[in-house]
Design an enzyme around this catalytic site. Structure first.
Site, mmCIF file in Angstrom:
data_model
loop_
_atom_site.group_PDB
_atom_site.id
_atom_site.type_symbol
_atom_site.label_atom_id
_atom_site.label_comp_id
_atom_site.label_asym_id
_atom_site.label_seq_id
_atom_site.Cartn_x
_atom_site.Cartn_y
_atom_site.Cartn_z
ATOM 1 C CG HIS A 52 -2.118 -6.573 -5.627
ATOM 2 N ND1 HIS A 52 -3.082 -6.449 -6.603
ATOM 3 C CD2 HIS A 52 -1.977 -5.334 -5.084
ATOM 4 C CE1 HIS A 52 -3.487 -5.194 -6.671
ATOM 5 N NE2 HIS A 52 -2.838 -4.495 -5.750
ATOM 6 C CB ALA A 53 -4.832 -12.978 -5.735
ATOM 7 C CE1 TYR A 54 -6.635 -6.013 -10.307
ATOM 8 C CE2 TYR A 54 -4.635 -6.952 -9.367
ATOM 9 C CZ TYR A 54 -5.344 -5.862 -9.840
ATOM 10 O OH TYR A 54 -4.757 -4.619 -9.844
ATOM 11 C CG HIS A 107 1.568 -2.163 -3.869
ATOM 12 N ND1 HIS A 107 0.885 -2.254 -2.669
ATOM 13 C CD2 HIS A 107 0.617 -2.165 -4.845
ATOM 14 C CE1 HIS A 107 -0.412 -2.309 -2.919
ATOM 15 N NE2 HIS A 107 -0.607 -2.255 -4.209
ATOM 16 C CG ASN A 116 -2.364 0.546 0.719
ATOM 17 O OD1 ASN A 116 -2.448 1.693 0.281
ATOM 18 N ND2 ASN A 116 -3.403 -0.266 0.838
ATOM 19 N NE ARG A 117 -2.127 5.229 -3.301
ATOM 20 C CZ ARG A 117 -2.901 4.250 -3.783
ATOM 21 N NH1 ARG A 117 -3.373 3.328 -2.971
ATOM 22 N NH2 ARG A 117 -3.184 4.210 -5.068
ATOM 23 C CD GLU A 167 -4.470 -5.347 -2.367
ATOM 24 O OE1 GLU A 167 -3.319 -4.882 -2.213
ATOM 25 O OE2 GLU A 167 -5.372 -4.744 -2.985
ATOM 26 C CD GLN A 201 -6.688 -0.628 0.230
ATOM 27 O OE1 GLN A 201 -6.310 -0.487 1.403
ATOM 28 N NE2 GLN A 201 -7.020 0.402 -0.534
#
Length: 359
Positions: A193-195, A117, A92-93, A326, A299
């Site tokens: 980070h799987a979609y 990331h 993340n940021r 996430e 997330q």
């Protein structure tokens, strides 16, 4: 059980990495895990410790791959997307690409005004070492290792990182991450980070799928997607997903960075420990994904910025074509003392366990 030789399944890709005047050649491969029955399998590559595919049956026994991705290793290496990767050293940021640790300001390698990331070359853009690989049996697994050096992307200290993917009965996938700080205090926040599209990776958008997030609070963000520091109740807001909710009924009511859709961190209920985080159900296939984990946050991202990406089998992935769930520490925690700390000190170990249950 005898361990299989560390030979990749399928295509191998050799990459030359510059190392001073020399070049160190490392091999990137595809590794498959499959259950005894043959109706549950995953593929992983050691490029970015990436989860490339997850094949599971639906309510009628029909098999489908439920994560977005690519057909070839070269596409993963060249891609700007993070399909299925492990992101870090800090997911993340991080606002302004900097933070203060033990009185010293740490400046990271940033792209624009933030670090996302782990930086321009985070853990999703490096080759991991395959330490163990047991492709078949009751609980097949693969363990990947990466050594992150002191100063990599600006982060302090050497860090040893391990990720293990493992299948278990009947249709469960665990992902276990751990990291040890060797010589300096450093923030660590790893995420997968799987979609996910539980209808199948090529089945279209997820607007008809039903989401439930077991969180009564979330962390609001500013226009740059940086948390304000508040941990606010979801009650009375469109972010309230404590009851099963079709995604399409909320997509237009929330936004991230000016794009309609979810892109927000939830504070998972339960006060720590391994607990249920979220549930995703596809009414068409009957397939359900239930996520358990031990991190303070998750997330939720509804692929708002995904657009016309050609993926596996020539399928074109469009906006809202998947859901990212996430589990993580809170974004920008290094700059918010009220958030759960992500700092790992020398000799300490970071742990992050996830369990994806399919039914």
């Amino acid at each position: 059980m005898a361990r299989a030789a560390l030979l990749p399944v399928g295509l191998l890709l050799c990459l030359a990495l510059a190392c001073g005047a020399d070049a160190v050649r490392k091999t990137v491969g595809v590794y498959e895990l499959k259950n005894k029955k043959g109706d549950f399998s995953i593929k992983v590559t050691n490029w970015g410790a990436t989860l490339m595919s997850v094949i599971v049956p639906d309510s009628k026994g029909n098999l489908a791959d439920v994560v977005l991705g690519y057909d070839t290793l070269a596409e993963y290496v060249d891609a700007s997307s993070a399909f299925g990767t492990v992101v870090g050293r800090v997911a993340n940021r991080i606002a302004n690409g900097s933070f203060v640790l033990d009185g010293k300001t740490i400046h990271l390698n940033k792209d624009g005004t933030t670090v996302l990331h782990g930086g321009l070359k985070g853990f999703n853009r490096v080759i991991w070492t395959v330490k163990e690989y047991v492709p078949r049996g009751d609980s097949p697994y693969i363990t990947l290792y990466y050594h992150s050096f002191d100063g990599e992307q600006g982060f302090p200290g050497d860090l040893d990182v391990y990720v293990t993917y493992q299948l278990s009965c009947p249709y469960q996938l665990s992902a276990r991450m751990n990291a040890t700080a060797l010589n300096k205090a450093t923030p660590v926040n790893l995420a997968n980070h799987a979609y996910w599209n539980v209808g199948g990776h090529g089945s279209g958008d997820v607007l008809g799928q039903v989401i439930q997030v077991f969180a009564s609070r979330y962390t609001p963000v500013d226009r740059n997607m940086i948390p304000t520091g508040e941990v606010a109740p979801v009650s009375g807001t469109p972010y309230d997903l404590r009851a099963p909710t079709p995604l399409g009924t909320r997509i237009g009511l929330v936004s991230g960075a000016g794009m309609a859709g979810f892109d927000i961190n939830y504070a998972v209920d339960g006060g720590g420990g391994f607990r249920k985080v979220a549930r995703l159900w596809d009414p068409q296939s009957g397939r359900v994904l239930e996520l358990w984990a031990d991190q303070p946050g998750v997330q939720l991202y509804t692929s708002n910025w995904l657009g016309n990406v050609t993926g596996k089998g020539g399928e074109v992935y469009g906006q809202y074509g998947a859901v990212c769930l996430e589990t993580q520490g809170f974004p920008d925690a290094v700059n918010h003392p009220n958030f759960p700390s992500q700092i790992v000190r020398p000799g300490q170990a970071y742990r992050h366990d996830m369990l994806f249950k399919f039914s």
